[in-house]
Design a protein around this motif. Structure first.
Motif, PDB file in Angstrom:
ATOM      1  N   ASP A 293       0.687  -1.000   0.000  1.00  0.00           N
ATOM      2  CA  ASP A 293      -0.079   0.059   0.070  1.00  0.00           C
ATOM      3  C   ASP A 293       1.089   1.176  -0.042  1.00  0.00           C
ATOM      4  OD1 ASP A 293      -2.524  -1.431  -0.033  1.00  0.00           O
ATOM      5  OD2 ASP A 293      -2.805  -1.249   2.117  1.00  0.00           O
TER       6      ASP A 293
ATOM      7  N   ALA B 147       2.308   1.701  -3.431  1.00  0.00           N
ATOM      8  CA  ALA B 147       1.133   2.192  -4.320  1.00  0.00           C
ATOM      9  C   ALA B 147       0.988   3.718  -4.273  1.00  0.00           C
ATOM     10  CB  ALA B 147      -0.230   1.441  -4.245  1.00  0.00           C
TER      11      ALA B 147
ATOM     12  N   HIS C 166       3.147   5.756  -3.514  1.00  0.00           N
ATOM     13  CA  HIS C 166       4.501   6.389  -3.628  1.00  0.00           C
ATOM     14  C   HIS C 166       5.165   6.887  -2.311  1.00  0.00           C
ATOM     15  CE1 HIS C 166       3.493   5.942  -7.901  1.00  0.00           C
ATOM     16  NE2 HIS C 166       2.243   6.730  -7.570  1.00  0.00           N
TER      17      HIS C 166
ATOM     18  N   ARG D 164      -0.988  -8.307  -6.487  1.00  0.00           N
ATOM     19  CA  ARG D 164      -1.409  -6.858  -7.242  1.00  0.00           C
ATOM     20  C   ARG D 164      -0.809  -7.233  -8.235  1.00  0.00           C
ATOM     21  NH1 ARG D 164      -1.676  -2.256  -2.465  1.00  0.00           N
ATOM     22  NH2 ARG D 164      -2.034  -1.006  -4.668  1.00  0.00           N
ATOM     23  N   LYS D 165      -1.351  -6.665  -9.585  1.00  0.00           N
ATOM     24  CA  LYS D 165      -1.112  -6.508 -10.875  1.00  0.00           C
ATOM     25  C   LYS D 165      -0.552  -5.245 -11.103  1.00  0.00           C
ATOM     26  CE  LYS D 165      -4.502  -9.800 -12.294  1.00  0.00           C
ATOM     27  NZ  LYS D 165      -5.545 -10.215 -13.402  1.00  0.00           N
ATOM     28  N   ASP D 166      -0.512  -4.134 -10.227  1.00  0.00           N
ATOM     29  CA  ASP D 166      -0.030  -2.930 -10.391  1.00  0.00           C
ATOM     30  C   ASP D 166       1.647  -2.822 -10.023  1.00  0.00           C
ATOM     31  OD1 ASP D 166      -0.630  -3.186  -7.866  1.00  0.00           O
ATOM     32  OD2 ASP D 166      -1.271  -1.045  -7.864  1.00  0.00           O
ATOM     33  N   PHE D 167       2.144  -3.935  -9.667  1.00  0.00           N
ATOM     34  CA  PHE D 167       3.528  -4.085  -9.392  1.00  0.00           C
ATOM     35  C   PHE D 167       4.452  -5.150 -10.240  1.00  0.00           C
ATOM     36  CE2 PHE D 167       1.650  -2.970  -5.014  1.00  0.00           C
ATOM     37  CZ  PHE D 167       1.833  -1.762  -5.160  1.00  0.00           C
ATOM     38  N   ARG D 168       5.674  -4.692 -10.211  1.00  0.00           N
ATOM     39  CA  ARG D 168       6.487  -6.030 -10.773  1.00  0.00           C
ATOM     40  C   ARG D 168       7.094  -6.645  -9.872  1.00  0.00           C
ATOM     41  NH1 ARG D 168      10.178  -3.748 -15.915  1.00  0.00           N
ATOM     42  NH2 ARG D 168      10.807  -6.122 -15.456  1.00  0.00           N
TER      43      ARG D 168
ATOM     44  N   PRO E 145       6.518  -0.199  -8.965  1.00  0.00           N
ATOM     45  CA  PRO E 145       5.423  -0.078 -10.065  1.00  0.00           C
ATOM     46  C   PRO E 145       5.863  -0.524 -11.408  1.00  0.00           C
ATOM     47  CG  PRO E 145       5.779   1.880  -8.653  1.00  0.00           C
ATOM     48  CD  PRO E 145       7.014   1.011  -8.381  1.00  0.00           C
ATOM     49  N   THR E 146       4.794  -1.076 -11.891  1.00  0.00           N
ATOM     50  CA  THR E 146       4.918  -1.452 -13.326  1.00  0.00           C
ATOM     51  C   THR E 146       5.344  -0.332 -14.207  1.00  0.00           C
ATOM     52  OG1 THR E 146       2.487  -0.949 -13.681  1.00  0.00           O
ATOM     53  CG2 THR E 146       3.375  -3.321 -13.321  1.00  0.00           C
TER      54      THR E 146
END
Length: 314
Positions: A134, A137, A139, A152-156, A275-276
């Motif tokens: 969190d 996400a 920042h 979560r799909k918003d991270f590599r 982050p992606t």
């Protein structure tokens, strides 16, 4: 450099408390209030609702916050770009680590990193896996180091080290240094981390895969730290699964022992998350490269000696 008034606004918005914001910013509370008042005068609207004995964002404050976060992110990226261009590893690095990594792995990694990049200013926070992701996400940190699966799909997610989890029992327990069956765990007083912990997810997933039903995995006590779990086991309150890194000292002293569950495989990967999009730049990029290249050496450190020492203690 980030606009100072917006920085004060972000911190107050995160805490919704002027006193806590002042402590974090190393300012007096009147100074924080003055900065917020100046920003409200600049926009011509109140950003916080101070009525009813509490502080809350107004509609205008809620509208401003995501832009303040974006400006902070852009400021950090600009700083990293400038410092990386001079090739002297100068910069700021903000890290988040889930608890096992933060307590047992991160200090060694940061110490090694600073030998190569001594002019980098490093800050680090810890929490469970969900809390750290969190923060990433939002920042608030540049890189996350997590011990549970990244859901979560918003991270590599990039694995950097394998970890073994072990079953820990009191030194005088009948299971100490023995192999037990999975069925033996059905009625055992199992101590577990809180929901949101990556360690808990790993343990529950492995037990279900081995043959236990989810309803049979009942925690008699939940604690929010690995040290709390180990202290509870030492006090005779139950048994627990933790990382092999966490229990080394207790095994050496003989205050805790290990048991093995037949047919149960409990390994996991420690991973970097960001982050992606493009790979991290600046200090975050240098640290990422350092971790991916050096952590295998750390993982190969011998771990059998503490267990033997515990056996001799009896």
């Amino acid at each position: 450099m980030e606009n100072f008034r917006l920085k004060v606004f972000r911190v107050v918005a995160r805490h919704l408390n002027f006193s806590r914001a002042a402590e974090e910013l190393l300012l007096t509370q009147p100074a924080v209030t003055q900065q917020i008042k100046a920003l409200e005068d600049e926009y011509g609207v109140p950003l916080f609702d101070r009525s009813g004995g509490r502080i809350a964002l107004t509609a205008a404050g809620s509208a401003l916050l995501p832009y303040a976060d974006k400006l902070k992110e852009l400021s950090d990226e600009a700083f990293d770009a400038v410092t990386s261009s001079i090739g002297d590893n100068v910069g700021k690095l903000s890290l988040g680590a889930s608890q096992t990594i933060g307590q047992y792995i991160l200090p060694t990694l940061v110490a090694g990193f600073l030998k190569e990049s001594p002019r980098t200013a490093v800050t680090a926070v810890s929490g469970n896996t969900d809390e750290i992701l969190d923060m990433l996400a939002a920042h608030k940190i540049q890189l996350a180091m997590i011990e549970g699966p990244g859901l979560r799909k918003d991270f590599r997610i990039e694995p950097f080290m394998e970890d073994q989890m072990v079953l820990v029992v009191p030194a005088s327990h009948e299971w100490a240094d023995t192999e037990i069956r999975l069925d033996d765990l059905r009625h055992a007083p199992l101590l577990m981390r809180e929901f949101g912990s990556g360690s808990r997810r790993i343990v529950e997933t492995a037990l279900i895969k081995a043959g236990l039903k989810k309803k049979e995995i009942r925690a008699t006590m939940e604690l929010d730290s690995t040290e709390g779990l180990l202290s509870a086991v030492e006090a005779g309150l139950g048994i627990t699964f933790v990382s092999r890194w966490a229990v080394r000292n207790q095994l050496t002293l003989g205050t805790l022992r290990l048991a093995r569950v037949s047919g149960l495989q409990l390994s996991r990967m420690f991973s970097l998350a960001y982050p992606t999009g493009p790979e991290p730049m600046g200090s975050a990029g240098v640290f990422r490269s350092f971790v991916l290249s050096r952590s295998p050496d750390l993982a190969l450190r011998p771990t059998g000696k503490p267990q033997k020492a515990a056996a001799r203690a009896t």
